[in-house]
Motif scaffolding. Structure first.
Motif, PDB file in Angstrom:
ATOM      1  N   ASP A  98      99.101  -5.508 -23.449  1.00 20.35           N
ATOM      2  CA  ASP A  98      99.364  -6.709 -24.234  1.00 20.35           C
ATOM      3  C   ASP A  98      98.127  -7.101 -25.023  1.00 20.35           C
ATOM      4  O   ASP A  98      98.195  -7.463 -26.195  1.00 20.35           O
ATOM      5  N   ARG A 149      98.144  -7.307 -28.976  1.00 13.10           N
ATOM      6  CA  ARG A 149      98.265  -8.649 -29.553  1.00 13.10           C
ATOM      7  C   ARG A 149      96.951  -9.386 -29.730  1.00 13.10           C
ATOM      8  O   ARG A 149      96.890 -10.375 -30.430  1.00 13.10           O
ATOM      9  N   GLY A 174     106.313 -11.278 -26.033  1.00 14.98           N
ATOM     10  CA  GLY A 174     105.082 -10.591 -25.614  1.00 14.98           C
ATOM     11  C   GLY A 174     105.323  -9.902 -24.285  1.00 14.98           C
ATOM     12  O   GLY A 174     106.211 -10.276 -23.520  1.00 14.98           O
ATOM     13  N   LEU A 175     104.512  -8.900 -23.980  1.00 14.32           N
ATOM     14  CA  LEU A 175     104.681  -8.154 -22.729  1.00 14.32           C
ATOM     15  C   LEU A 175     104.505  -9.044 -21.511  1.00 14.32           C
ATOM     16  O   LEU A 175     105.225  -8.923 -20.522  1.00 14.32           O
ATOM     17  N   ALA A 176     103.528  -9.951 -21.572  1.00  9.73           N
ATOM     18  CA  ALA A 176     103.269 -10.812 -20.415  1.00  9.73           C
ATOM     19  C   ALA A 176     104.500 -11.678 -20.134  1.00  9.73           C
ATOM     20  O   ALA A 176     104.883 -11.878 -18.983  1.00  9.73           O
ATOM     21  N   VAL A 230      97.079 -13.482 -26.026  1.00  5.23           N
ATOM     22  CA  VAL A 230      97.309 -13.263 -24.601  1.00  5.23           C
ATOM     23  C   VAL A 230      96.969 -14.513 -23.803  1.00  5.23           C
ATOM     24  O   VAL A 230      97.657 -14.892 -22.870  1.00  5.23           O
ATOM     25  N   ARG A 236     105.879  -0.921 -26.709  1.00  7.85           N
ATOM     26  CA  ARG A 236     105.838  -2.062 -25.790  1.00  7.85           C
ATOM     27  C   ARG A 236     106.947  -1.972 -24.745  1.00  7.85           C
ATOM     28  O   ARG A 236     106.711  -2.158 -23.559  1.00  7.85           O
TER      29      ARG A 236
END
Length: 692
Positions: free
Chosen positions: A626, A630, A574-576, A635, A609
């Motif tokens: 994100d 998602r 995930g981006l985070a 998140v 992304r």
């Protein structure tokens, strides 16, 4: 219209017996009201016939055609293939389950009305198991007069069955009514339709509906329901906050007895943002109500110092502070920091985690129970019943979304005799989009440390394919030759930790062969904590040049000399999480780089992304993206708790409603029967936030 609240059991509807009621229960449907709020996922257009010649893959349409031929194919799976045409083109209908009578009914020239999804097949477009009706003679094709809803289902329940049940529920609503809980003045002010009108429209949209608006979830009928659902969630969180605050908390005066010498001994000045947030926290702690404050700050913004100041304010008042982190590695990092900072001030720091066992554990528990240790650092081990505090005044929870709301709220039991709630400071380095802060954290006050300490340089991010691995290896060699250190992160392979660790081991061996001059260490989740801690300590002491790791280094590792990070297969994260990993470099003054080495081909979403990661180091912008890609449950890491699972609202799409909802919640006041009814309608027994 004054109507009974629709808490009528679903078994009151004709044809709903025990067996069907149990299936509906799996969908969270217990009452007629729940059935009415079981909204379509999407709609099918059966109102018009579409020419075969205009079809594209993915189109879900109605066609009217005549049979050209029907044959049984004996491939890997036996199937009945029927070729149809309508003058504009031809199409195949494929059936894997069929009877001889069905094949015989597909005589050349027979007319069909057929609905299905066009997909690419070996001989052009085809529909697999479409719904169809044979038309007799000159019988005209009768179309539906409204869009056909498609509902979420469970095993043993068909679309036809749920549609007929919802039609019965709508008939019930027309005769019995369905109470509009929102004040009429409010609906007029917002130009919104009534609840019954909205439900009728969404279950049976007319042919002339603006389909695009409906599919985007922006139709006034949808907005009406989304607003009510968001309001119910918001009220539920407020209710949770009130429950905590009803208990009262110790008012902690800020004497400066420990905080002044603490700040003087720090080797750096606090940023203006740190000072501002520290003052907000100190002000909260002086109130006789439990503080419930969320402190957000990007990786490296200095949240731990703010947490230490809050802990010291408790100690200055003769109370204890607990600092809790989700992983042993992060909890250990906090323990090291707090010990270095507080022990010179004569404050003992206790340490409690899963790996603290036997006599050492007993000693720590005793120091916590007697108050000999005013500050306690640990993992979720702090939740355990055997952990008894002398007098707990402040709780600091790092990365709270890893714990879940229930655990956070259950910590109040650790206050004096379970009667006085400790103050709560929640910290996160995962920037939370404003929309989520206003909804998922509506029970918390919010502070943001929006400034990085001076001397930090933004990390440059490079995205390249793993076919250029040789160049990346060479880049690592150069960086280490210049006296810098580097991370090489191996990401998740499917869902297996064993495979993930194996991949990291293989990567480490390969890099040792390619870079014999470098000192290379390996860290993964299956190593013993002591072994892991030893490797990390050696890397921090610059005894290792390159650290190969799984994502265990996501949080809590601070090595200012590390200026290069390679992340393999970043498209799996995930981006985070990518942002958290990237935050491990760029902690010193030298220019740092993060190389995202992906495996081709990348999906469209994958490209998007990784593009965001390359373009920005702004954690909030990354978090917004994100959320968009998602969804909120992912998140916040709360999918498994059932929290934040909305029936119709979408936090990204309906973000503009949130400020109004806050205003409406304030206007409605507290503890009213209306609030309770709204929460019951939308959250039912799943009032997760308020269950403490």
């Amino acid at each position: 219209m004054s109507a009974p609240e629709a808490g009528v059991p679903v078994t009151e509807l004709k044809g709903v017996g025990t067996a069907l009621a149990l299936k509906l229960e799996r969908l969270g449907i217990h009452t007629v009201q729940d059935l009415l709020l079981h909204l379509p996922l999407r709609y099918q257009d059966r109102t018009r016939v579409v020419p075969i010649g205009s079809l594209r893959p993915g189109d879900e349409v109605m066609i009217e055609a005549s049979v050209r031929a029907a044959d049984i194919l004996q491939g890997r799976r036996r199937s009945l293939m029927c070729r149809v045409q309508d003058g504009s083109g031809t199409l195949s209908l494929r059936f894997f389950h069929f009877r001889a009578a069905q094949k015989n009914s597909f005589q050349p020239g027979a007319r069909l009305l057929c609905f299905g999804e066009a997909r690419p097949g070996p001989g052009g477009l085809e529909m697999v198991h479409p719904e169809y009706k044979l038309l007799k003679g000159e019988e005209p094709a009768v179309m539906s007069e409204e869009l056909t809803p498609v509902y979420p289902l469970t095993e043993g329940l068909t679309q036809g069955r749920i549609r007929s049940l919802i039609t019965l529920a709508l008939e019930w609503m027309k005769t019995e009514g369905f109470q509009d809980l929102l004040p009429k003045t409010l609906l007029e002010q917002w130009l919104m339709p009534s609840l019954p009108d909205s439900l009728l429209y969404l279950h049976h949209p007319p042919v002339d509906v603006d389909q695009e608006l409906l599919l985007e979830g922006k139709h006034p009928a949808q907005r009406r329901l989304a607003m009510e659902e968001l309001l119910a969630h918001h009220l539920s969180l407020q209710k949770a906050r009130q429950r905590v605050q009803q208990q009262g908390a110790p008012a902690l005066k800020a004497s400066g007895e420990f905080s002044r010498p603490f700040l003087q001994q720090l080797p750096f000045e606090l940023t203006a943002a740190q000072l501002r947030v520290a003052r907000e926290v100190a002000r909260d702690l002086q109130q006789p109500l439990p503080m419930l404050r969320l402190v957000q700050g990007d990786v490296g913004s200095g949240k731990t110092v703010v947490a230490a100041l809050a802990a010291l304010q408790a100690v200055e008042n003769g109370l204890q502070a607990a600092v809790m982190a989700p992983t042993e590695i992060l909890a250990e990092q906090h323990h090291i920091n707090f010990t270095q900072w507080l022990e010179p001030l004569g404050i003992k720091v206790a340490w409690l985690a899963g790996k603290v066992k036997g006599k050492a554990r007993e000693a720590q528990l005793e120091a916590i129970r007697t108050g000999e240790a005013p500050v306690v650092v640990g993992t979720h081990a702090l939740f355990q019943d055997e952990v008894v505090f002398a007098d707990l005044g402040v709780v600091v929870i790092d990365e709270q979304h890893r714990f879940g709301v229930h655990q956070r709220l259950s910590l109040k039991e650790k206050g004096r005799n379970g009667e006085r709630s400790p103050h709560q400071l929640i910290m996160t380095a995962t920037p939370i989009p404003r929309t989520l802060t206003m909804s998922a954290y509506a029970d918390l006050d919010c502070s943001i440390i929006d400034e990085l300490p001076p001397g930090r340089t933004p990390v440059q991010t490079v995205v390249i394919a793993d076919s250029r691995r040789d160049q990346v290896v060479e880049r690592v060699r150069q960086a280490c030759a210049e006296g810098r250190q580097a991370y090489w992160v191996c990401t998740l392979i499917e869902e297996s930790e064993a495979l993930q660790c194996e991949a990291a081991e293989v990567t480490a061996e390969r890099l040792k062969e390619l870079l014999p001059q470098l000192r290379i260490g390996l860290v993964h989740g299956r190593m013993k904590p002591a072994e892991k801690a030893d490797i990390m300590a050696r890397f921090k002491a610059a005894e290792l040049d390159l650290l190969v790791a799984t994502t265990v280094i996501e949080v809590g590792v601070d090595v200012p000399n590390a200026s290069l990070m390679i992340i393999e297969n970043p498209e799996r994260l995930g981006l985070a999480q990518l942002h958290q990993l990237r935050g491990r470099v760029g902690r010193g003054s030298v220019e740092s780089y993060c190389v995202l080495m992906y495996h081709a081909p990348l999906s469209k979403q994958g490209r998007e992304r990784l593009g965001v990661m390359r373009e920005t180091t702004d954690g909030f912008r990354i978090a917004e993206k994100d959320l968009e890609l998602r969804g909120p449950g992912e998140v916040l890491g709360t999918r498994q708790t059932g929290m934040m699972q909305f029936r119709i609202a979408d936090l990204q799409r309906d973000a503009d409603l949130l400020p109004r909802i806050h205003q409406v919640a304030a206007d409605l006041g507290t503890q009213s029967a209306l609030n309770e009814a709204l929460i019951r309608r939308w959250l039912g027994t799943g009032d997760v936030y308020a269950q403490v």
